[in-house]
Design a protein around this motif. Structure first.
Motif, PDB file in Angstrom:
ATOM      1  N   ASN A  59     -22.429   6.215  10.144  1.00  0.00           N
ATOM      2  CA  ASN A  59     -23.020   6.295  11.480  1.00  0.00           C
ATOM      3  C   ASN A  59     -22.497   7.563  12.140  1.00  0.00           C
ATOM      4  OD1 ASN A  59     -24.367   5.467  13.886  1.00  0.00           O
ATOM      5  ND2 ASN A  59     -22.395   4.807  14.706  1.00  0.00           N
ATOM      6  N   ALA A  60     -23.384   8.417  12.585  1.00  0.00           N
ATOM      7  CA  ALA A  60     -23.048   9.725  13.164  1.00  0.00           C
ATOM      8  C   ALA A  60     -22.620  10.707  12.078  1.00  0.00           C
ATOM      9  CB  ALA A  60     -21.990   9.613  14.252  1.00  0.00           C
ATOM     10  N   VAL A  61     -21.609  10.340  11.302  1.00  0.00           N
ATOM     11  CA  VAL A  61     -21.259  11.112  10.103  1.00  0.00           C
ATOM     12  C   VAL A  61     -21.692  10.278   8.908  1.00  0.00           C
ATOM     13  CG1 VAL A  61     -19.395  12.090   8.720  1.00  0.00           C
ATOM     14  CG2 VAL A  61     -19.337  12.281  11.219  1.00  0.00           C
ATOM     15  N   TYR A  62     -22.524  10.860   8.040  1.00  0.00           N
ATOM     16  CA  TYR A  62     -23.131  10.117   6.941  1.00  0.00           C
ATOM     17  C   TYR A  62     -22.643  10.642   5.598  1.00  0.00           C
ATOM     18  CZ  TYR A  62     -26.277   8.667  10.681  1.00  0.00           C
ATOM     19  OH  TYR A  62     -26.786   8.173  11.851  1.00  0.00           O
ATOM     20  N   ALA A  63     -22.400   9.727   4.650  1.00  0.00           N
ATOM     21  CA  ALA A  63     -22.053  10.127   3.282  1.00  0.00           C
ATOM     22  C   ALA A  63     -23.211  10.924   2.702  1.00  0.00           C
ATOM     23  CB  ALA A  63     -21.760   8.906   2.413  1.00  0.00           C
ATOM     24  N   SER A  66     -26.627   9.770   1.367  1.00  0.00           N
ATOM     25  CA  SER A  66     -27.590   9.160   2.290  1.00  0.00           C
ATOM     26  C   SER A  66     -28.868   9.999   2.366  1.00  0.00           C
ATOM     27  CB  SER A  66     -26.999   9.052   3.696  1.00  0.00           C
ATOM     28  OG  SER A  66     -25.799   8.311   3.702  1.00  0.00           O
ATOM     29  N   SER A  67     -29.981   9.326   2.666  1.00  0.00           N
ATOM     30  CA  SER A  67     -31.242  10.022   2.926  1.00  0.00           C
ATOM     31  C   SER A  67     -31.118  10.797   4.231  1.00  0.00           C
ATOM     32  CB  SER A  67     -32.375   9.002   3.031  1.00  0.00           C
ATOM     33  OG  SER A  67     -33.468   9.537   3.739  1.00  0.00           O
ATOM     34  N   ILE A  68     -31.507  12.068   4.208  1.00  0.00           N
ATOM     35  CA  ILE A  68     -31.424  12.895   5.422  1.00  0.00           C
ATOM     36  C   ILE A  68     -32.363  12.356   6.498  1.00  0.00           C
ATOM     37  CG2 ILE A  68     -31.888  15.180   6.383  1.00  0.00           C
ATOM     38  CD1 ILE A  68     -31.032  16.346   3.662  1.00  0.00           C
ATOM     39  N   CYS A  69     -33.618  12.099   6.117  1.00  0.00           N
ATOM     40  CA  CYS A  69     -34.596  11.614   7.096  1.00  0.00           C
ATOM     41  C   CYS A  69     -34.209  10.223   7.606  1.00  0.00           C
ATOM     42  CB  CYS A  69     -35.987  11.603   6.483  1.00  0.00           C
ATOM     43  SG  CYS A  69     -36.566  13.246   5.980  1.00  0.00           S
ATOM     44  N   GLY A  70     -33.672   9.389   6.699  1.00  0.00           N
ATOM     45  CA  GLY A  70     -33.195   8.063   7.107  1.00  0.00           C
ATOM     46  C   GLY A  70     -32.068   8.174   8.111  1.00  0.00           C
ATOM     47  N   ALA A  71     -31.122   9.099   7.862  1.00  0.00           N
ATOM     48  CA  ALA A  71     -30.008   9.299   8.788  1.00  0.00           C
ATOM     49  C   ALA A  71     -30.506   9.826  10.132  1.00  0.00           C
ATOM     50  CB  ALA A  71     -29.003  10.266   8.173  1.00  0.00           C
ATOM     51  N   GLY A  76     -31.453   8.652  15.773  1.00  0.00           N
ATOM     52  CA  GLY A  76     -32.343   8.836  16.909  1.00  0.00           C
ATOM     53  C   GLY A  76     -32.753  10.275  17.127  1.00  0.00           C
ATOM     54  N   VAL A  77     -32.488  11.129  16.127  1.00  0.00           N
ATOM     55  CA  VAL A  77     -32.857  12.543  16.240  1.00  0.00           C
ATOM     56  C   VAL A  77     -34.368  12.710  16.139  1.00  0.00           C
ATOM     57  CG1 VAL A  77     -32.647  14.797  15.097  1.00  0.00           C
ATOM     58  CG2 VAL A  77     -30.637  13.340  15.370  1.00  0.00           C
ATOM     59  N   ILE A  78     -34.991  11.942  15.258  1.00  0.00           N
ATOM     60  CA  ILE A  78     -36.450  11.926  15.133  1.00  0.00           C
ATOM     61  C   ILE A  78     -36.913  10.472  15.080  1.00  0.00           C
ATOM     62  CG2 ILE A  78     -36.599  14.138  13.910  1.00  0.00           C
ATOM     63  CD1 ILE A  78     -36.935  12.530  11.292  1.00  0.00           C
ATOM     64  N   THR A  79     -38.202  10.269  15.134  1.00  0.00           N
ATOM     65  CA  THR A  79     -38.786   8.945  14.928  1.00  0.00           C
ATOM     66  C   THR A  79     -39.451   8.926  13.556  1.00  0.00           C
ATOM     67  OG1 THR A  79     -40.953   9.526  15.827  1.00  0.00           O
ATOM     68  CG2 THR A  79     -39.255   8.811  17.397  1.00  0.00           C
ATOM     69  N   ILE A 104     -33.100   0.759  11.106  1.00  0.00           N
ATOM     70  CA  ILE A 104     -32.427   1.014   9.828  1.00  0.00           C
ATOM     71  C   ILE A 104     -31.021   0.439   9.864  1.00  0.00           C
ATOM     72  CG2 ILE A 104     -31.510   2.812   8.289  1.00  0.00           C
ATOM     73  CD1 ILE A 104     -33.815   4.593   9.137  1.00  0.00           C
ATOM     74  N   GLN A 105     -30.655  -0.311   8.828  1.00  0.00           N
ATOM     75  CA  GLN A 105     -29.309  -0.839   8.673  1.00  0.00           C
ATOM     76  C   GLN A 105     -28.536   0.078   7.724  1.00  0.00           C
ATOM     77  OE1 GLN A 105     -27.493  -3.799   9.913  1.00  0.00           O
ATOM     78  NE2 GLN A 105     -25.956  -2.395   9.077  1.00  0.00           N
ATOM     79  N   SER A 106     -27.586   0.837   8.277  1.00  0.00           N
ATOM     80  CA  SER A 106     -26.748   1.661   7.397  1.00  0.00           C
ATOM     81  C   SER A 106     -25.744   0.760   6.686  1.00  0.00           C
ATOM     82  CB  SER A 106     -26.029   2.747   8.188  1.00  0.00           C
ATOM     83  OG  SER A 106     -25.048   2.199   9.046  1.00  0.00           O
ATOM     84  N   GLN A 107     -25.119   1.292   5.644  1.00  0.00           N
ATOM     85  CA  GLN A 107     -24.238   0.481   4.820  1.00  0.00           C
ATOM     86  C   GLN A 107     -22.830   1.050   4.787  1.00  0.00           C
ATOM     87  OE1 GLN A 107     -25.816  -1.071   1.158  1.00  0.00           O
ATOM     88  NE2 GLN A 107     -27.847  -0.278   1.625  1.00  0.00           N
TER      89      GLN A 107
END
Length: 553
Positions: A59-63, A66-71, A76-79, A104-107
């Motif tokens: 969350n905020a910082v992503y591994a 992770s999918s870029i568009c999903g992140a 909330g950067v894009i819809t 989206i549920q991050s893991q």
């Protein structure tokens, strides 16, 4: 307004002094942070990405896996309408948290080697003074009109189409193997993964680590390129726990939870577990082996450094390999003398994993049976009880994997006459079969069960007698037949049809036994009331699966 948006798209690529900036890189819904090679990049996410496809860690910082568009959607950067995103590469970190946001549920991820953050890209317009003014309005998802050629989306590797398989590598993470041999084990698994030819239309792999508690390291859906799988395997940490591998627990976990549609399993593709064990298991394996076979999983055991003569006295079950593998025929067991010098053992193992005709456990009682229901529609049943019979049929049928390449269901109603309600080829989905069952109309009349069995043997099973599925007939009746049942039932048995007879109320026990297959006591059932049919459902399902497994031995 429209003019301003067009102007913004143009000015994004050209500042007022005439110098050009780079256009954003067009990416796919599944492009991950690790796929980018720049410290900072501007990317264009497409519209209408299915949210269920996204795999996001943190969350905020992503591994970086992770999918870029999903992140970007998660943050909330894009819809889901897409848009341009600025991606900043960051160092890896410990403990990526799980947060639900924007659909989206991050893991959770304990650690990863690299990370990234996402931010809205600032578009610029000129002011009277010639300065640049930031505009935060999200861009159009169409390509900017720059005249420059944009980068192509990342291409996906097709992979080895001759080796389509969904494979779980179940690796030994117990204290017995130790850190050094654990790393050698990972190296061997990586070599096998590369030689398999991983790709979108080839093998897909995942890894489960077994120690005291099994842990899925990554799923089938996470990676479809060998280089990504290699990197993910390299990042797996040694867990330790227990002196020896708890294989039974880990195998149950893998059969039940790893192989699911949401985790990336593909329909009609062989499911395989390759178990690496350095030593011996510390728990019972037989029940787990049975469960894996029932779930259609082909279990291979790769044993390394067998227990010494002194150690064998500590082994709970010396024959654990034979009880765990798909079939005790030598094909599903593989021995490596030690973890050193394993390269020559890679190719023979890969050849086994790609021999689809040998995957005997891919067919299960749930996906490889034909079940016909022969329903008594005589006047003694009555409309309300007839509905209870249909409910019984639905409860049995919905357990099975009904499809054009899987299990199939048929139904015949009988009085003195017979009526084909639907055949094995009429409906190829579970939903359509259950709807057809609900739509069966009660006939009312006499009871000629023998003629009905002959009709079903000839007209329902006749067209599929040479097919791959095992055939079952379930007879439901509430009374004495006006004709002989023994002869027609014997003919059905001779035709390879396993018959279960279920009697209600006044159905004679002798008739039920005459109709039932051997052993009679496990193939006929009786209940005084139609409401008692509900309790018989699990017995019939277990009986079908038992007979299916027995026929494959």
């Amino acid at each position: 307004e429209q003019f301003q948006l067009v102007a913004l798209s143009f000015l994004y690529c050209r500042s007022l002094n005439g110098s050009e900036s780079l256009a954003p890189t067009t990416i796919t819904c599944l492009t991950r942070g690790v796929d980018l090679r720049k410290e900072r990049a501007d990317v264009l996410c497409p519209a209408d990405c299915p949210l269920w496809q996204f795999y996001v860690f943190g969350n905020a910082v992503y591994a970086s896996l992770s999918s870029i568009c999903g992140a970007a959607i998660h943050r909330g950067v894009i819809t889901n309408a897409g848009g341009t995103v600025r991606v900043q590469t960051l160092p890896g970190q410990e403990n990526y948290s799980a947060v639900y946001a924007n659909g989206i549920q991050s893991q959770v991820l304990t650690r990863w080697a690299s990370s990234f953050s996402v931010a809205a890209f600032q578009y610029y317009t000129g002011t009277k003074s010639g300065a640049l003014e930031a505009v935060g309005r999200p861009p159009s998802t169409s390509r900017p009109s720059t005249g420059k050629r944009l980068k192509k989306p990342l291409e996906k590797k097709v992979g080895n189409k001759d080796c389509k398989a969904d494979i779980a590598f179940l690796i030994d993470g117990s204290y017995n193997i130790g850190q050094r041999r654990f790393n050698l084990q990972k190296n061997f698994v990586g070599k096998v993964a590369v030689m398999l030819g991983i790709g979108t239309e080839g093998p897909h792999v995942g890894v489960v680590q077994a120690s005291e508690h099994p842990k899925t390291e990554f799923y089938l859906k996470n990676f479809t390129a060998a280089k990504d799988v290699l990197f993910a395997i390299k990042e797996i940490g040694f867990r330790g726990g227990n002196s020896n591998m708890e294989l039974g627990k880990a195998l149950k976990h893998t059969a039940q939870r790893f192989f699911s549609l949401e985790n990336g399993v593909r329909r009609g593709i062989p499911k395989i577990v390759v178990v690496f064990i350095d030593g011996w298991p510390s728990d019972d394996i037989e029940e787990a082996g049975i469960m894996a076979r029932e779930f259609g999983v082909n279990v291979f055991i790769v044993s390394v450094a067998r227990p010494t003569t002194e150690e064998q006295g500590m082994v709970q079950d010396v024959g654990f390999v034979d009880k765990a593998v798909c079939r005790n025929n030598g094909f599903f067991s593989y021995h490596i003398p030690s973890w050193f010098g394993t390269t020559k053992y890679v190719k023979p193992l890969v050849q086994k994993l790609c021999s689809h005709e040998q995957m005997l456990c891919s067919k299960t009682c749930y996906n490889s049976v034909n079940i016909a229901f022969l329903i008594d529609g005589s006047s003694s049943v009555g409309d309300s009880n007839f509905r209870l019979m249909l409910e019984f049929i639905s409860n049995v049928a919905k357990t099975f994997e009904i499809s054009d390449i899987g299990s199939k269901i048929a139904a015949v109603q009988f009085t003195y006459d017979q009526r084909m309600e639907f055949s094995f080829t009429d409906y190829a989905t579970k939903e359509k079969v259950l709807s057809a069952v609900r739509g069966i109309r009660y006939m009312s009349g006499g009871t000629a069960t023998g003629d009905a069995i002959s009709f079903t043997t000839r007209n329902v099973f006749g067209p599929v007698k040479d097919g791959p599925n095992k055939n079952f007939l379930v007879v439901l009746t509430d009374g004495q037949s006006y004709d002989d049942v023994r002869g027609p039932a014997a003919s059905a048995h001779k035709a390879g049809i396993t018959v279960f007879s279920i009697g209600v109320a006044w159905a004679p026990l002798d008739d039920l036994k005459d109709m039932a297959s051997e052993p009679k006591e496990s193939h006929n059932f009786f209940t005084r009331e139609f409401t008692g049919l509900e309790q018989i459902v699990p017995d019939v399902i277990r009986g079908i699966c038992r007979d299916f497994l027995d026929s494959k031995q």
